[in-house]
Design a protein around this motif. Structure first.
Motif, PDB file in Angstrom:
ATOM      1  N   ILE A 152      47.456  48.073  31.167  1.00 48.99           N
ATOM      2  CA  ILE A 152      47.261  48.522  32.548  1.00 48.99           C
ATOM      3  C   ILE A 152      46.016  47.886  33.171  1.00 48.99           C
ATOM      4  CG2 ILE A 152      48.565  50.664  32.299  1.00 48.99           C
ATOM      5  CD1 ILE A 152      45.867  52.149  32.194  1.00 48.99           C
ATOM      6  N   ASN A 153      45.574  46.788  32.570  1.00 49.54           N
ATOM      7  CA  ASN A 153      44.553  45.947  33.185  1.00 49.54           C
ATOM      8  C   ASN A 153      45.191  44.576  33.387  1.00 49.54           C
ATOM      9  OD1 ASN A 153      42.125  44.987  34.173  1.00 49.54           O
ATOM     10  ND2 ASN A 153      41.190  44.706  32.161  1.00 49.54           N
ATOM     11  N   GLY A 154      44.857  43.906  34.465  1.00 47.79           N
ATOM     12  CA  GLY A 154      45.416  42.584  34.722  1.00 47.79           C
ATOM     13  C   GLY A 154      45.097  41.617  33.603  1.00 47.79           C
ATOM     14  N   THR A 155      46.006  40.694  33.320  1.00 47.89           N
ATOM     15  CA  THR A 155      45.848  39.756  32.211  1.00 47.89           C
ATOM     16  C   THR A 155      45.084  38.495  32.622  1.00 47.89           C
ATOM     17  OG1 THR A 155      48.090  39.034  32.716  1.00 47.89           O
ATOM     18  CG2 THR A 155      47.821  40.523  30.856  1.00 47.89           C
ATOM     19  N   GLY A 156      44.841  37.635  31.619  1.00 51.98           N
ATOM     20  CA  GLY A 156      44.034  36.444  31.840  1.00 51.98           C
ATOM     21  C   GLY A 156      44.569  35.521  32.912  1.00 51.98           C
ATOM     22  N   ASP A 157      45.893  35.342  32.965  1.00 50.55           N
ATOM     23  CA  ASP A 157      46.442  34.457  33.991  1.00 50.55           C
ATOM     24  C   ASP A 157      46.298  35.060  35.380  1.00 50.55           C
ATOM     25  OD1 ASP A 157      48.266  36.434  33.311  1.00 50.55           O
ATOM     26  OD2 ASP A 157      50.026  35.144  33.459  1.00 50.55           O
ATOM     27  N   GLN A 158      46.400  36.395  35.470  1.00 51.47           N
ATOM     28  CA  GLN A 158      46.203  37.052  36.763  1.00 51.47           C
ATOM     29  C   GLN A 158      44.738  36.976  37.206  1.00 51.47           C
ATOM     30  OE1 GLN A 158      47.949  40.765  35.442  1.00 51.47           O
ATOM     31  NE2 GLN A 158      49.801  40.417  36.647  1.00 51.47           N
ATOM     32  N   GLN A 159      43.822  37.085  36.233  1.00 50.91           N
ATOM     33  CA  GLN A 159      42.398  36.960  36.571  1.00 50.91           C
ATOM     34  C   GLN A 159      42.068  35.526  36.982  1.00 50.91           C
ATOM     35  OE1 GLN A 159      38.055  38.581  35.157  1.00 50.91           O
ATOM     36  NE2 GLN A 159      39.766  38.814  33.781  1.00 50.91           N
ATOM     37  N   THR A 160      42.697  34.567  36.337  1.00 51.16           N
ATOM     38  CA  THR A 160      42.503  33.162  36.710  1.00 51.16           C
ATOM     39  C   THR A 160      42.936  32.927  38.154  1.00 51.16           C
ATOM     40  OG1 THR A 160      42.760  32.357  34.442  1.00 51.16           O
ATOM     41  CG2 THR A 160      43.202  30.788  36.216  1.00 51.16           C
ATOM     42  N   THR A 161      44.067  33.509  38.537  1.00 47.14           N
ATOM     43  CA  THR A 161      44.541  33.378  39.923  1.00 47.14           C
ATOM     44  C   THR A 161      43.518  33.938  40.899  1.00 47.14           C
ATOM     45  OG1 THR A 161      46.859  33.502  39.246  1.00 47.14           O
ATOM     46  CG2 THR A 161      46.375  34.039  41.533  1.00 47.14           C
ATOM     47  N   ALA A 162      42.957  35.108  40.561  1.00 37.52           N
ATOM     48  CA  ALA A 162      41.935  35.711  41.420  1.00 37.52           C
ATOM     49  C   ALA A 162      40.697  34.824  41.500  1.00 37.52           C
ATOM     50  CB  ALA A 162      41.557  37.094  40.890  1.00 37.52           C
ATOM     51  N   ALA A 163      40.286  34.273  40.359  1.00 38.02           N
ATOM     52  CA  ALA A 163      39.105  33.407  40.331  1.00 38.02           C
ATOM     53  C   ALA A 163      39.313  32.170  41.188  1.00 38.02           C
ATOM     54  CB  ALA A 163      38.780  33.008  38.890  1.00 38.02           C
ATOM     55  N   MET A 164      40.464  31.536  41.042  1.00 31.98           N
ATOM     56  CA  MET A 164      40.736  30.332  41.818  1.00 31.98           C
ATOM     57  C   MET A 164      40.828  30.625  43.312  1.00 31.98           C
ATOM     58  SD  MET A 164      40.640  27.733  39.863  1.00 31.98           S
ATOM     59  CE  MET A 164      41.199  26.596  41.151  1.00 31.98           C
ATOM     60  N   THR A 165      41.397  31.749  43.659  1.00 30.17           N
ATOM     61  CA  THR A 165      41.470  32.138  45.076  1.00 30.17           C
ATOM     62  C   THR A 165      40.077  32.248  45.665  1.00 30.17           C
ATOM     63  OG1 THR A 165      43.558  33.326  44.748  1.00 30.17           O
ATOM     64  CG2 THR A 165      42.242  33.940  46.671  1.00 30.17           C
ATOM     65  N   TRP A 166      39.165  32.868  44.902  1.00 29.07           N
ATOM     66  CA  TRP A 166      37.810  33.044  45.414  1.00 29.07           C
ATOM     67  C   TRP A 166      37.020  31.737  45.417  1.00 29.07           C
ATOM     68  CZ3 TRP A 166      35.396  35.794  48.629  1.00 29.07           C
ATOM     69  CH2 TRP A 166      33.996  35.797  48.687  1.00 29.07           C
ATOM     70  N   LEU A 167      37.184  30.931  44.392  1.00 27.24           N
ATOM     71  CA  LEU A 167      36.480  29.645  44.353  1.00 27.24           C
ATOM     72  C   LEU A 167      36.848  28.790  45.561  1.00 27.24           C
ATOM     73  CD1 LEU A 167      36.796  28.810  40.541  1.00 27.24           C
ATOM     74  CD2 LEU A 167      34.683  29.352  41.764  1.00 27.24           C
ATOM     75  N   GLU A 168      38.130  28.760  45.880  1.00 26.84           N
ATOM     76  CA  GLU A 168      38.582  27.977  47.033  1.00 26.84           C
ATOM     77  C   GLU A 168      38.107  28.612  48.338  1.00 26.84           C
ATOM     78  OE1 GLU A 168      42.789  27.598  46.602  1.00 26.84           O
ATOM     79  OE2 GLU A 168      42.639  26.444  44.738  1.00 26.84           O
ATOM     80  N   LYS A 169      38.184  29.935  48.407  1.00 26.32           N
ATOM     81  CA  LYS A 169      37.785  30.643  49.615  1.00 26.32           C
ATOM     82  C   LYS A 169      36.293  30.500  49.897  1.00 26.32           C
ATOM     83  CE  LYS A 169      38.575  35.131  51.851  1.00 26.32           C
ATOM     84  NZ  LYS A 169      39.194  36.479  51.684  1.00 26.32           N
ATOM     85  N   SER A 170      35.488  30.429  48.830  1.00 26.76           N
ATOM     86  CA  SER A 170      34.032  30.347  48.995  1.00 26.76           C
ATOM     87  C   SER A 170      33.536  28.915  49.137  1.00 26.76           C
ATOM     88  CB  SER A 170      33.340  31.012  47.800  1.00 26.76           C
ATOM     89  OG  SER A 170      33.669  30.360  46.596  1.00 26.76           O
ATOM     90  N   GLY A 171      34.445  27.950  49.103  1.00 24.36           N
ATOM     91  CA  GLY A 171      34.066  26.560  49.336  1.00 24.36           C
ATOM     92  C   GLY A 171      33.463  25.845  48.148  1.00 24.36           C
ATOM     93  N   ALA A 172      33.755  26.303  46.923  1.00 28.38           N
ATOM     94  CA  ALA A 172      33.225  25.630  45.732  1.00 28.38           C
ATOM     95  C   ALA A 172      33.719  24.189  45.674  1.00 28.38           C
ATOM     96  CB  ALA A 172      33.657  26.384  44.486  1.00 28.38           C
ATOM     97  N   LYS A 173      32.849  23.289  45.262  1.00 26.95           N
ATOM     98  CA  LYS A 173      33.196  21.875  45.161  1.00 26.95           C
ATOM     99  C   LYS A 173      33.358  21.419  43.712  1.00 26.95           C
ATOM    100  CE  LYS A 173      32.804  21.326  49.637  1.00 26.95           C
ATOM    101  NZ  LYS A 173      34.031  21.162  50.464  1.00 26.95           N
ATOM    102  N   LYS A 174      32.443  21.859  42.855  1.00 29.55           N
ATOM    103  CA  LYS A 174      32.414  21.394  41.466  1.00 29.55           C
ATOM    104  C   LYS A 174      32.056  22.581  40.564  1.00 29.55           C
ATOM    105  CE  LYS A 174      30.782  17.368  38.845  1.00 29.55           C
ATOM    106  NZ  LYS A 174      29.804  16.260  38.822  1.00 29.55           N
TER     107      LYS A 174
END
Length: 385
Positions: A152-174
């Protein structure tokens, strides 16, 4: 660690014992003899580097049990919690799981460190004891497709999706990714690094592995900073995470830092030495004080335990409620029947939303949000909706 034959013998003995008891709800004579409490087991760290988490999980589960018992219990019987210290250590966790099986638990509502939870899966599954895991979330936990294992906690692939969404949203370059080579941390780190290799988003600066439990990560810090990242994502736990943040800032790193859910604990702020953690981001299922409408629940927790609820106390509370609901639906504490009832739950309300398990027994929606350290505490930054 006990030998596989001994483990299997204990598990079979526990199954035989529970079969001799059973539940009278369905009219089975053997089940009608058991009028005692329904025991729920919980493996959780109460010693070791993640010991801060244990009381949060135990208290969250106990709060749910007390509320359910006040309303008459489950199938006319009271619930009872038996917690064992797994120290986030695989051998300790396996021994603790065998103790719970021998004690006749009807379900498991524990599991924080994925690396310690993984070896307990066959112990509980052989004994046909359903596991509703509130915190551990490596994708490896569902890869074996065991009938009695649910997350009942999100799995690693779901957390990766969240991380990538935020990295792109926050303008990360590298982006540099760092992990401690444990099952949970490596799972998220490798998945994130793979996504960073794809064209069209932030670039991967590199992936760095550290040894857990060290007192100095200056060599790792130097290695990472040579790749000139503007964003660093740490996927391990809070002890090492706090020290890495402190040493990164001391080495002059001015970029952004984000941690995964295993590092979300107030201790990471103090280990990082306060101001070094200002602006720290985290991918996390929601904390008690960031859940909309949870004020009354937080107040109940504080009144009962004299302290604020912490990470994974809501998820542990929900794990008990989910098990109780499945037992009620099944009209039984039989492990196979409860597992089938868990698979059939649809819309049961938990903190992360209406519950429905996927065919591989994880959440349909991982429920991850972005938190940020502000004013010395984690606050909701973005719900990612």
């Amino acid at each position: 660690m006990k030998s596989p034959k001994i483990i299997l013998g204990v598990a079979l003995a526990a199954v035989a014992a529970t079969s001799a008891c059973g539940q009278g709800v369905l009219g089975d004579k053997s089940e009608s003899d058991d009028k005692g409490p329904i025991i729920l087991g919980m493996n959780t760290p109460m010693s070791g580097s993640s010991a801060e988490i244990g009381p949060y999980m135990k208290n969250g589960a106990q709060l749910a049990i007390d509320e359910i018992n006040a309303k008459g219990g489950v199938l006319g019987r009271k619930l009872q919690l038996r917690a064992e210290d797994d120290a986030c250590d695989p051998k300790t966790a396996t021994a603790a799981a065998n103790k719970l099986v021998a004690a006749g638990v009807k379900a498991s509502v524990g599991g924080y460190c994925s690396g310690a939870t993984l070896p307990t899966l066959p112990v509980f599954d052989r004994a046909k004891i359903p596991m509703v895991i509130p915190a551990a979330n490596s994708t490896d936990l569902v890869a074996q497709k065991l009938k009695h294992v649910f997350l009942i906690n999100g799995t690693g692939d779901q957390q990766t999706t969240a991380a990538m969404t935020w990295l792109e949203k926050s303008g990360a370059k590298k982006v540099a990714v760092m992990h401690d080579n444990t099952s949970y941390a490596k799972d998220i780190a490798v998945r994130t690094a793979t996504e960073l290799d794809r064209p069209g988003g932030p670039d991967k600066a590199g992936i760095e592995t550290v040894n857990p439990g060290e007192s100095d990560y200056s060599a790792n810090v130097t290695s990472v900073l040579k790749t000139s990242p503007d964003f660093i994502y740490w996927t391990g736990y809070y002890q090492e995470g706090g020290l890495l943040i402190r040493q990164l800032r001391q080495a002059g790193y001015k970029g952004k830092i984000m941690v995964a859910d295993g590092a979300v604990d107030p201790k990471i702020i103090s280990i990082a030495q306060g101001r070094n953690a200002d602006g720290l981001y985290a991918t996390m299922t929601q904390m008690p004080d960031t859940i909309e409408g949870a004020e009354s629940w937080v107040a109940k927790y504080k009144q009962k335990f004299g302290a604020d609820p912490g990470p994974y106390s809501p998820q542990s509370y929900d794990a008990v409620r989910v098990v109780a609901e499945a037992m009620t639906k099944a009209g039984s504490t039989d492990g196979d029947k409860v597992a089938t009832a868990l698979e059939g739950l649809n819309g049961f309300q938990i903190f992360s939303g209406p519950l429905k398990f996927t065919p591989d027994h994880r959440l349909s929606n991982g429920g991850f949000v972005i938190l940020m350290v502000k004013g010395g505490k984690f606050t909701l930054q973005d719900p990612l909706k």
